[in-house]
Design a protein around this motif. Structure first.
Motif, PDB file in Angstrom:
ATOM      1  N   VAL A  22       0.733  -1.372   0.139  1.00 56.47           N
ATOM      2  CA  VAL A  22      -0.382   0.169   0.476  1.00 56.47           C
ATOM      3  C   VAL A  22       0.752   1.451  -0.125  1.00 56.47           C
ATOM      4  O   VAL A  22       2.433   1.110   0.749  1.00 56.47           O
ATOM      5  N   GLU A  23       0.722   1.891  -1.274  1.00 59.74           N
ATOM      6  CA  GLU A  23       1.671   3.047  -0.573  1.00 59.74           C
ATOM      7  C   GLU A  23      -0.119   4.507  -0.699  1.00 59.74           C
ATOM      8  O   GLU A  23      -1.034   4.884  -1.396  1.00 59.74           O
ATOM      9  N   VAL A  24       1.091   5.402   0.073  1.00 58.57           N
ATOM     10  CA  VAL A  24      -0.272   6.794  -0.036  1.00 58.57           C
ATOM     11  C   VAL A  24       0.603   7.583  -0.362  1.00 58.57           C
ATOM     12  O   VAL A  24       1.923   8.323   0.006  1.00 58.57           O
ATOM     13  N   LYS A  25       0.531   8.347  -1.481  1.00 65.60           N
ATOM     14  CA  LYS A  25       1.387   9.616  -2.458  1.00 65.60           C
ATOM     15  C   LYS A  25       0.109  11.570  -2.156  1.00 65.60           C
ATOM     16  O   LYS A  25      -0.634  11.015  -2.310  1.00 65.60           O
ATOM     17  N   HIS A  26       1.320  12.432  -2.204  1.00 59.03           N
ATOM     18  CA  HIS A  26       0.420  13.390  -2.232  1.00 59.03           C
ATOM     19  C   HIS A  26      -0.103  13.893  -3.483  1.00 59.03           C
ATOM     20  O   HIS A  26       0.996  13.708  -4.165  1.00 59.03           O
ATOM     21  N   ASP A  27      -1.348  14.299  -4.111  1.00 54.47           N
ATOM     22  CA  ASP A  27      -1.586  14.283  -5.481  1.00 54.47           C
ATOM     23  C   ASP A  27      -0.423  15.592  -5.831  1.00 54.47           C
ATOM     24  O   ASP A  27       0.350  14.844  -6.898  1.00 54.47           O
ATOM     25  N   SER A  28      -0.730  16.306  -5.003  1.00 54.67           N
ATOM     26  CA  SER A  28       0.416  18.026  -6.330  1.00 54.67           C
ATOM     27  C   SER A  28       1.928  17.358  -6.013  1.00 54.67           C
ATOM     28  O   SER A  28       2.566  17.839  -6.911  1.00 54.67           O
ATOM     29  N   LYS A  29       2.353  17.460  -5.027  1.00 56.01           N
ATOM     30  CA  LYS A  29       3.301  17.346  -3.998  1.00 56.01           C
ATOM     31  C   LYS A  29       4.507  16.172  -4.515  1.00 56.01           C
ATOM     32  O   LYS A  29       5.222  16.681  -5.017  1.00 56.01           O
ATOM     33  N   ASN A  30       3.401  15.332  -4.764  1.00 55.02           N
ATOM     34  CA  ASN A  30       4.318  13.798  -5.184  1.00 55.02           C
ATOM     35  C   ASN A  30       4.932  12.838  -4.934  1.00 55.02           C
ATOM     36  O   ASN A  30       6.064  12.768  -4.716  1.00 55.02           O
ATOM     37  N   THR A  31       4.754  13.261  -3.247  1.00 49.50           N
ATOM     38  CA  THR A  31       5.670  12.800  -2.268  1.00 49.50           C
ATOM     39  C   THR A  31       5.235  11.920  -1.383  1.00 49.50           C
ATOM     40  O   THR A  31       3.881  11.259  -1.225  1.00 49.50           O
ATOM     41  N   VAL A  32       5.488  10.417  -1.372  1.00 50.85           N
ATOM     42  CA  VAL A  32       4.814   9.405  -0.803  1.00 50.85           C
ATOM     43  C   VAL A  32       5.008   9.624   0.567  1.00 50.85           C
ATOM     44  O   VAL A  32       6.542   9.648   1.072  1.00 50.85           O
ATOM     45  N   ILE A  33       4.445   9.176   1.042  1.00 49.49           N
ATOM     46  CA  ILE A  33       3.894   8.950   3.329  1.00 49.49           C
ATOM     47  C   ILE A  33       4.482   7.944   3.660  1.00 49.49           C
ATOM     48  O   ILE A  33       5.244   7.739   4.623  1.00 49.49           O
TER      49      ILE A  33
END
Length: 84
Positions: A22-33
């Motif tokens: 499972v991957e959670v990524k910020h849409d506009s910053k393209n940062t994987v949390i």
């Protein structure tokens, strides 16, 4: 993620026979949390209390990768204004 809620927690429960990621990524910053594997019949809890990487407000995409196995289970992403 609402402004003022910089703490997030991911709970992923795998009820299937194969592991998934499972991957959670910020849409506009393209940062994987979060980026974690969840073994078959296991539960994983991940917490980010606005540390590295920073948890920006805005929209996130949660992606589940199952490969040849069909992912089965539950993924819950929550936010808080107080650390977990």
């Amino acid at each position: 993620m609402t402004v003022g809620y910089p703490h997030i927690k991911l709970n992923a429960k795998n009820t299937g026979a194969h592991s998934f990621r499972v991957e959670v990524k910020h849409d506009s910053k393209n940062t994987v949390i979060f980026n974690a594997s969840v073994a078959a019949d296991a539960t994983v809890e991940l917490v980010n209390n606005d540390s590295m990487p920073l948890v920006p407000s805005g929209a996130y995409t949660v992606t589940i990768y199952g490969g040849t196995g069909l992912p089965k289970g539950q993924v819950l992403l929550t936010q808080s204004n107080a650390p977990y």
